[in-house]
Enzyme design. Structure first.
Site, PDB file in Angstrom:
ATOM      1  N   VAL A 101      -2.052 -15.569   0.050  1.00  0.00           N
ATOM      2  CA  VAL A 101      -2.575 -16.632  -0.802  1.00  0.00           C
ATOM      3  C   VAL A 101      -2.779 -16.195  -2.251  1.00  0.00           C
ATOM      4  O   VAL A 101      -2.511 -16.956  -3.181  1.00  0.00           O
ATOM      5  CB  VAL A 101      -3.870 -17.237  -0.193  1.00  0.00           C
ATOM      6  CG1 VAL A 101      -5.027 -16.268  -0.216  1.00  0.00           C
ATOM      7  CG2 VAL A 101      -4.252 -18.511  -0.913  1.00  0.00           C
ATOM      8  N   ASP A 109       0.820  -1.211   0.000  1.00  0.00           N
ATOM      9  CA  ASP A 109       0.000   0.000   0.000  1.00  0.00           C
ATOM     10  C   ASP A 109       0.853   1.261   0.000  1.00  0.00           C
ATOM     11  O   ASP A 109       0.475   2.284  -0.581  1.00  0.00           O
ATOM     12  CB  ASP A 109      -0.917   0.027   1.234  1.00  0.00           C
ATOM     13  CG  ASP A 109      -1.930  -1.092   1.215  1.00  0.00           C
ATOM     14  OD1 ASP A 109      -1.897  -1.920   0.278  1.00  0.00           O
ATOM     15  OD2 ASP A 109      -2.767  -1.137   2.138  1.00  0.00           O
ATOM     16  N   GLU A 129      -9.709  -7.552  10.466  1.00  0.00           N
ATOM     17  CA  GLU A 129      -9.392  -8.523  11.519  1.00  0.00           C
ATOM     18  C   GLU A 129      -9.920  -8.077  12.882  1.00  0.00           C
ATOM     19  O   GLU A 129      -9.991  -8.877  13.801  1.00  0.00           O
ATOM     20  CB  GLU A 129      -7.873  -8.744  11.610  1.00  0.00           C
ATOM     21  CG  GLU A 129      -7.301  -9.513  10.443  1.00  0.00           C
ATOM     22  CD  GLU A 129      -7.584 -11.013  10.505  1.00  0.00           C
ATOM     23  OE1 GLU A 129      -7.816 -11.530  11.611  1.00  0.00           O
ATOM     24  OE2 GLU A 129      -7.577 -11.652   9.442  1.00  0.00           O
ATOM     25  N   TYR A 149      -3.058  -9.648  16.030  1.00  0.00           N
ATOM     26  CA  TYR A 149      -3.067  -8.597  15.009  1.00  0.00           C
ATOM     27  C   TYR A 149      -4.358  -7.795  15.109  1.00  0.00           C
ATOM     28  O   TYR A 149      -4.351  -6.557  15.171  1.00  0.00           O
ATOM     29  CB  TYR A 149      -2.928  -9.273  13.635  1.00  0.00           C
ATOM     30  CG  TYR A 149      -3.102  -8.378  12.428  1.00  0.00           C
ATOM     31  CD1 TYR A 149      -2.003  -7.863  11.753  1.00  0.00           C
ATOM     32  CD2 TYR A 149      -4.371  -8.085  11.924  1.00  0.00           C
ATOM     33  CE1 TYR A 149      -2.157  -7.066  10.627  1.00  0.00           C
ATOM     34  CE2 TYR A 149      -4.536  -7.293  10.806  1.00  0.00           C
ATOM     35  CZ  TYR A 149      -3.431  -6.788  10.161  1.00  0.00           C
ATOM     36  OH  TYR A 149      -3.599  -6.004   9.042  1.00  0.00           O
ATOM     37  N   LEU A 193       0.822   3.130   7.660  1.00  0.00           N
ATOM     38  CA  LEU A 193       0.626   1.833   6.995  1.00  0.00           C
ATOM     39  C   LEU A 193       1.544   0.758   7.560  1.00  0.00           C
ATOM     40  O   LEU A 193       1.410  -0.412   7.216  1.00  0.00           O
ATOM     41  CB  LEU A 193       0.891   1.964   5.485  1.00  0.00           C
ATOM     42  CG  LEU A 193       0.126   3.057   4.741  1.00  0.00           C
ATOM     43  CD1 LEU A 193       0.422   2.994   3.250  1.00  0.00           C
ATOM     44  CD2 LEU A 193      -1.369   2.932   4.967  1.00  0.00           C
ATOM     45  N   ASN A 252      -9.439  -7.196   2.674  1.00  0.00           N
ATOM     46  CA  ASN A 252      -8.267  -7.617   1.890  1.00  0.00           C
ATOM     47  C   ASN A 252      -8.157  -6.848   0.582  1.00  0.00           C
ATOM     48  O   ASN A 252      -9.155  -6.663  -0.107  1.00  0.00           O
ATOM     49  CB  ASN A 252      -8.361  -9.101   1.542  1.00  0.00           C
ATOM     50  CG  ASN A 252      -8.261  -9.980   2.756  1.00  0.00           C
ATOM     51  OD1 ASN A 252      -8.997  -9.782   3.718  1.00  0.00           O
ATOM     52  ND2 ASN A 252      -7.363 -10.927   2.728  1.00  0.00           N
ATOM     53  N   GLY A 295      -4.328 -24.131   1.420  1.00  0.00           N
ATOM     54  CA  GLY A 295      -5.207 -24.506   2.529  1.00  0.00           C
ATOM     55  C   GLY A 295      -6.640 -24.637   2.020  1.00  0.00           C
ATOM     56  O   GLY A 295      -6.863 -25.031   0.875  1.00  0.00           O
ATOM     57  N   SER A 306      -8.035  -2.793  10.119  1.00  0.00           N
ATOM     58  CA  SER A 306      -8.231  -4.051   9.392  1.00  0.00           C
ATOM     59  C   SER A 306      -9.549  -4.728   9.748  1.00  0.00           C
ATOM     60  O   SER A 306     -10.021  -4.630  10.889  1.00  0.00           O
ATOM     61  CB  SER A 306      -7.085  -4.990   9.737  1.00  0.00           C
ATOM     62  OG  SER A 306      -7.386  -6.296   9.325  1.00  0.00           O
ATOM     63  N   LYS A 359       0.487 -16.206  -3.969  1.00  0.00           N
ATOM     64  CA  LYS A 359       0.941 -17.590  -4.124  1.00  0.00           C
ATOM     65  C   LYS A 359       0.250 -18.224  -5.342  1.00  0.00           C
ATOM     66  O   LYS A 359       0.876 -18.911  -6.144  1.00  0.00           O
ATOM     67  CB  LYS A 359       0.592 -18.353  -2.837  1.00  0.00           C
ATOM     68  CG  LYS A 359       1.303 -19.661  -2.690  1.00  0.00           C
ATOM     69  CD  LYS A 359       1.078 -20.233  -1.292  1.00  0.00           C
ATOM     70  CE  LYS A 359       1.563 -21.670  -1.229  1.00  0.00           C
ATOM     71  NZ  LYS A 359       1.158 -22.347   0.003  1.00  0.00           N
ATOM     72  N   ASP A 406      12.437   4.597  14.494  1.00  0.00           N
ATOM     73  CA  ASP A 406      12.403   3.545  15.502  1.00  0.00           C
ATOM     74  C   ASP A 406      11.013   3.679  16.111  1.00  0.00           C
ATOM     75  O   ASP A 406      10.754   4.606  16.878  1.00  0.00           O
ATOM     76  CB  ASP A 406      13.505   3.790  16.539  1.00  0.00           C
ATOM     77  CG  ASP A 406      13.377   2.856  17.720  1.00  0.00           C
ATOM     78  OD1 ASP A 406      12.499   1.967  17.680  1.00  0.00           O
ATOM     79  OD2 ASP A 406      14.147   3.014  18.687  1.00  0.00           O
TER      80      ASP A 406
END
Ligand code: NAP
Length: 323
Positions: free
Chosen positions: A187, A14, A125, A147, A78, A176, A209, A123, A190, A56
Site C-alpha cells: 500500500v 531488505d 503477522e 504466512y 530474507l 512493516n 482499501g 514477522s 501504491k 532450490d
C-alpha cells in the site's frame, strides 16, 4: 580475511539494503536467489561485487552444498512469500518457503558448521489479532494467516535449534518497513507511486482499501541494521524490530500528497470491496529490548520515509518519460 555473509531473498527490498550494509562493513556477500539471471538484472544498481547463487529451497542437499561451498559466518534468511494480498492464496507454497526452508537452513548449519550465525526475518503477522498492545517478545502469538503461521513455525524451530543444538540463531520479529525499493503490491508504494503520477499528470485517481488501517511503519535500512546487530551480540535471542509508532493509511496519503502540494481528498477513493480478509487489529511493536540490549534505534522517521519514497517515485517517472 573477509567475513562471508549469505543472504537469501537477495533481490527483495531488505536483501538489497542488507547487502549494501554488509558490503560497507567489509563482508563478502553471497546473494541466494531462485533465478540468478533475473537477479543479476534486478541488482545491477548495486555498486559493489556480489556473488549470486541459485538455490532450490525444497532441496536439503542443495542448501547443505551452498553452506559447505561458501562457508559463511553469517546467514540471513530474507526469502519469503511475502505479498500482502497473496497471503491466503498459496498456503502450501507459503509453508514450504516461509517455514520448512528455515528448518532446512538450520539443519544445513548444524551439519556443516554449527558456529555459523543465523538471522531469520520473522514477522508481526505471527501475532494475528493480538490481544495486548504494544506487542513484545512475550506477547502470545496467534497467527491468522498462512504466512503468519509459517513464520511462527520457523520461529519455533529457531528456538529449538538454539536450545537443543546451541546454534546461534535469532528471529527478528519485523513490523512493516518500507523504502523506495518496496514492492509494487504494497500500500505504501501504491500511494507514493500514484501520488507521483498524479503530480506529473499521468493519472488522476487512487483507489485504496480501509483508510483507517494503522501500521507501525519503519525504514528498511534501519530494519536490516537491527538484524546485523543481532548477530554481533554475544547471545542469540529474538527481538521485536519496530518504530513503536502507528500511522493510518489516511495519514500516509495526507503526508505524501501534501508533500507534493496536493490534497489527498481530491484523488483518493476508498474501495470497501478491496478490504483485506481478516484485517488485523492495530499492531504496534515494543522495541525496547532491541533498543536497550543492542543499542538500536531507527534513524529515519515517518515523514522522512514518505518523502524519500515520493522523491524516488517522481525521479523514476521523470527518467522513464525522458527516455
Ligand atoms: P520481498 O521484497 O518480497 O523479497 C523477498 C524475496 O524472497 C524476493 O525478492 C525473492 O527473492 C524471494 N521470494 C519471493 N517469493 C518467493 C517464493 N515463493 N519462494 C522463494 N523465494 C521467494 O520482501 P522484503 O520486504 O525484502 O522482506 C524480507 C523478509 O522480511 C521476508 O522474509 C518478509 O517476510 C520479512 N518481513 C518483511 C516485512 C516488510 O514490511 N517488508 C515485515 C515483516 C517481515 P528471489 O527472487 O531472489 O529468490
Amino acid at each position: 580475511m573477509k567475513k562471508v555473509a549469505l543472504i537469501t531473498g537477495i533481490t527483495g527490498q531488505d536483501g538489497t539494503y542488507l547487502a549494501e550494509l554488509l558490503s560497507d562493513k567489509g563482508y563478502s556477500v553471497i546473494g541466494v536467489t531462485r533465478d540468478v539471471k533475473a537477479a543479476g538484472g534486478k541488482l545491477s544498481f548495486l555498486k559493489f561485487e556480489l556473488t549470486l547463487v541459485e538455490w532450490d529451497f525444497l532441496s536439503q542437499d542443495a542448501i547443505v552444498e551452498i553452506v559447505r561451498q561458501y562457508r559463511p559466518s553469517e546467514v540471513y534468511n530474507l526469502a519469503a512469500f511475502s505479498t500482502g494480498s497473496g497471503m491466503f492464496d498459496n498456503p502450501v507454497e507459503i509453508a514450504e518457503v516461509n517455514g520448512i526452508a528455515v528448518t532446512k537452513l538450520l539443519e544445513a548449519i548444524r551439519t556443516v558448521d554449527d558456529k555459523v550465525r543465523f538471522c531469520q526475518a520473522s514477522s508481526r503477522e505471527i501475532f494475528g489479532e493480538a490481544l495486548t498492545s504494544p506487542q513484545s517478545e512475550l506477547t502470545s502469538a496467534q497467527p491468522r494467516s498462512p504466512y503468519g503461521a509459517a513464520k511462527l513455525y520457523a520461529d519455533s524451530m529457531i528456538r529449538i535449534y538454539r536450545e537443543r543444538y546451541n546454534v546461534f540463531a535469532c528471529s527478528a520479529i519485523l513490523f512493516n518497513h518500507e523504502s523506495p525499493r518496496r514492492g509494487e503490491g504494497f500500500v505504501t508504494k501504491k500511494i507514493t507511486h500514484t501520488a507521483a503520477k498524479i503530480k506529473l499528470g499521468l493519472t488522476n485517481e487512487l483507489l485504496l482499501g480501509n483508510l483507517d488501517t494503522a501500521r507501525d511503519w519503519g525504514f528498511a535500512g534501519d530494519t536490516v541494521n537491527a538484524m546485523w546487530l543481532m548477530l554481533q551480540h554475544n547471545q542469540p535471542d529474538d527481538y521485536i524490530v519496530s518504530t513503536g509508532k502507528t500511522h493510518t493509511v489516511r495519514q500516509f496519503c495526507e503526508y505524501a500528497f501534501g508533500y507534493l502540494g496536493l490534497n489527498y481528498q481530491d484523488y483518493v477513493r476508498e474501495d470497501v470491496s478491496s478490504y483485506r480478509p481478516s484485517e488485523t487489529a492495530i499492531l504496534v511493536g515494543d522495541a525496547s529490548k532491541v533498543k536497550s540490549r543492542l543499542n538500536w534505534s531507527p534513524k529515519v522517521n515517518f515523514n522522512e520515509l514518505v518523502q524519500m519514497m515520493v522523491d524516488a517515485d517522481i525521479q523514476s517517472l521523470l527518467e522513464k518519460n525522458i527516455r
